[in-house]
Write a protein that holds these residues in place. Structure first.
Motif, PDB file in Angstrom:
ATOM      1  N   SER A 180       0.848  -1.190   0.000  1.00  0.00           N
ATOM      2  CA  SER A 180       0.000   0.000   0.000  1.00  0.00           C
ATOM      3  C   SER A 180       0.884   1.240   0.000  1.00  0.00           C
ATOM      4  N   GLY A 181       0.263   2.410  -0.142  1.00  0.00           N
ATOM      5  CA  GLY A 181       1.010   3.664  -0.133  1.00  0.00           C
ATOM      6  C   GLY A 181       1.587   4.003  -1.491  1.00  0.00           C
ATOM      7  N   LEU A 182       2.570   4.901  -1.493  1.00  0.00           N
ATOM      8  CA  LEU A 182       3.206   5.293  -2.748  1.00  0.00           C
ATOM      9  C   LEU A 182       3.954   4.112  -3.347  1.00  0.00           C
ATOM     10  N   THR A 183       3.930   4.028  -4.649  1.00  0.00           N
ATOM     11  CA  THR A 183       4.626   2.960  -5.359  1.00  0.00           C
ATOM     12  C   THR A 183       6.132   3.104  -5.164  1.00  0.00           C
ATOM     13  N   PRO A 184       6.850   2.047  -4.795  1.00  0.00           N
ATOM     14  CA  PRO A 184       8.305   2.137  -4.715  1.00  0.00           C
ATOM     15  C   PRO A 184       8.907   2.512  -6.073  1.00  0.00           C
ATOM     16  N   PRO A 266      12.533   8.654  -0.165  1.00  0.00           N
ATOM     17  CA  PRO A 266      12.738   7.854   1.050  1.00  0.00           C
ATOM     18  C   PRO A 266      11.415   7.293   1.569  1.00  0.00           C
ATOM     19  N   ASP A 267      11.427   6.025   1.950  1.00  0.00           N
ATOM     20  CA  ASP A 267      10.190   5.326   2.302  1.00  0.00           C
ATOM     21  C   ASP A 267       9.429   6.002   3.434  1.00  0.00           C
ATOM     22  N   GLN A 268      10.113   6.363   4.519  1.00  0.00           N
ATOM     23  CA  GLN A 268       9.416   6.957   5.652  1.00  0.00           C
ATOM     24  C   GLN A 268       8.886   8.346   5.322  1.00  0.00           C
ATOM     25  N   GLN A 269       9.587   9.056   4.464  1.00  0.00           N
ATOM     26  CA  GLN A 269       9.096  10.361   4.022  1.00  0.00           C
ATOM     27  C   GLN A 269       7.833  10.201   3.194  1.00  0.00           C
ATOM     28  N   ILE A 274       1.790  10.752   2.838  1.00  0.00           N
ATOM     29  CA  ILE A 274       0.469  10.150   2.661  1.00  0.00           C
ATOM     30  C   ILE A 274      -0.345  10.305   3.941  1.00  0.00           C
ATOM     31  N   TRP A 275       0.285  10.088   5.085  1.00  0.00           N
ATOM     32  CA  TRP A 275      -0.432  10.245   6.355  1.00  0.00           C
ATOM     33  C   TRP A 275      -0.941  11.672   6.513  1.00  0.00           C
ATOM     34  N   SER A 291      11.460  18.559  -0.994  1.00  0.00           N
ATOM     35  CA  SER A 291      12.317  19.146   0.040  1.00  0.00           C
ATOM     36  C   SER A 291      12.232  18.411   1.371  1.00  0.00           C
ATOM     37  N   GLY A 292      11.142  17.649   1.552  1.00  0.00           N
ATOM     38  CA  GLY A 292      10.921  16.981   2.832  1.00  0.00           C
ATOM     39  C   GLY A 292      10.380  17.905   3.902  1.00  0.00           C
ATOM     40  N   ARG A 293       9.977  19.107   3.544  1.00  0.00           N
ATOM     41  CA  ARG A 293       9.545  20.101   4.522  1.00  0.00           C
ATOM     42  C   ARG A 293       8.023  20.267   4.505  1.00  0.00           C
ATOM     43  N   PRO A 294       7.450  20.672   5.650  1.00  0.00           N
ATOM     44  CA  PRO A 294       6.011  20.921   5.693  1.00  0.00           C
ATOM     45  C   PRO A 294       5.664  22.226   4.975  1.00  0.00           C
ATOM     46  N   VAL A 295       4.576  22.198   4.225  1.00  0.00           N
ATOM     47  CA  VAL A 295       4.060  23.372   3.516  1.00  0.00           C
ATOM     48  C   VAL A 295       2.540  23.298   3.560  1.00  0.00           C
ATOM     49  N   PRO A 296       1.842  24.403   3.392  1.00  0.00           N
ATOM     50  CA  PRO A 296       0.368  24.338   3.353  1.00  0.00           C
ATOM     51  C   PRO A 296      -0.110  23.494   2.176  1.00  0.00           C
TER      52      PRO A 296
END
Length: 334
Positions: A180-184, A266-269, A274-275, A291-296
């Motif tokens: 499940s989740g994003l496709t590897p 990266p898998d956890q990212q 998705i969460w 970027s791995g950063r939170p944005v609106p």
């Protein structure tokens, strides 16, 4: 570039507003469908699916979806039933049996309690693609933006009368399955197929057609199948998802034509993005997978539409209120 949509609906009893295990009766009442369109049963006997024919334009797709919904709604009414387009059951019936059939029964036997009340419905978009290697490379690019499509589509805050606090509880329920989740990230169709075959051999997937990834090369058609969206309450929202998805495929193909391959996420990212989309929808923070950063979330959506050269899209307010009234509104929206 061709497009098509598969829409899943829940059968409900208009008196109790609860899901009703009478999909088979509804499907038997279905009459004339648009050219190339089909209807199907789903895993649980409270669900029906309408699959459009292959369409060349968004207007053609819209006409098919309007016609398909109208025919299914009429079929349900002939059985004194209703239909809703919701990612989860707002109010659930007491007993929800699995649809008869060897494959559905095998799914039940493998996943047990995970599928006992798995009344989740999605809006699956198919976009024509020339070959499977291209499909895999395109999906690698699309993955960065799929959380945004999920957040925009969120239409499943309820689970059997309980407001879960999530915009898309369907996504949470799907996360209980392997694959499940994003496709590897995969480097080729052969690599993708080998990995899926391995999951089947390990006994965690029923067959090659049953991955739960949010995008995949279709196991049946020459398309990319994007399954990120909750069931769309209205035809306009379903068409909107299709247009955005097609635009993303075009963008990804242009990137590949320019020699720009997507980098693995990266898998956890990926899981975090998705969460966040499932939890907040369009009302809270998203995670920019570049970027791995939170944005609106709204900023991500605006950037996506600019990137694709599309006009501003409509954002549906989060569904709240009395569950029975929510069911009535969803029946009306259909």
């Amino acid at each position: 570039m061709t497009i098509g949509v598969e829409e899943e609906f829940l059968v409900v009893d208009p008196a109790t507003r609860r899901t009703a295990p009478h999909a088979d009766a509804v499907l038997k009442q279905v009459g004339r469908l648009p050219e190339g369109a089909r209807v199907h049963p789903e895993l649980l006997s409270t669900q029906v699916e309408f699959a459009s024919g292959v369409c060349d334009t968004a207007d053609e797709l819209r006409k098919q979806l309007v016609s398909g919904r109208a025919e299914l709604r009429a079929a349900a009414r002939r059985e004194k039933l209703g239909l809703i387009s919701s990612g989860t059951a707002v109010l659930s019936g007491v007993h929800v049996p699995v649809t008869a059939g060897a494959r559905f029964e095998r799914i039940r036997d493998i996943y047990q309690g995970v599928v006992e009340d798995y009344q989740v419905s999605g809006c699956h978009v198919h976009v024509g693609i020339p070959d499977r290697d291209t499909a895999v490379a395109v999906i690698n690019h699309m993955s960065y933006w799929l959380p945004t499509l999920l957040a925009l589509s969120a239409n499943s805050p309820f689970e059997n009368g309980r407001d879960t606090g999530y915009a898309s509880w369907r996504t949470v329920q799907q996360g209980r399955f392997p694959g499940s989740g994003l496709t590897p990230w995969f480097g080729s169709a052969a690599e993708y197929d080998h990995f899926v075959d391995h999951l089947v051999d390990c006994g965690v997937l029923v067959d090659h057609a049953m991955t739960f990834w949010l995008a995949r090369p279709s196991p049946r058609y020459p398309t990319i199948e994007v399954r990120v969206a909750d069931a769309a309450a209205t035809v306009d929202e379903a068409v909107q998802q299709a247009v955005l998805t097609e635009g993303l495929v075009r963008y990804a193909q242009a990137e590949l034509d320019a020699g720009r391959e997507a980098k693995p996420i990266p898998d956890q990212q990926a899981k975090a993005a998705i969460w966040a989309a499932a939890r907040h929808g369009m009302t809270g923070p998203a995670i920019d997978l570049r970027s791995g950063r939170p944005v609106p979330a709204l900023a991500m959506l605006a950037e996506l539409t600019d990137l694709l050269g599309l006009p501003e899209v409509k954002v549906r307010p989060r569904v709240t209120g009395d569950p029975a009234e929510v069911v009535d509104a969803l029946m009306e929206d259909l």
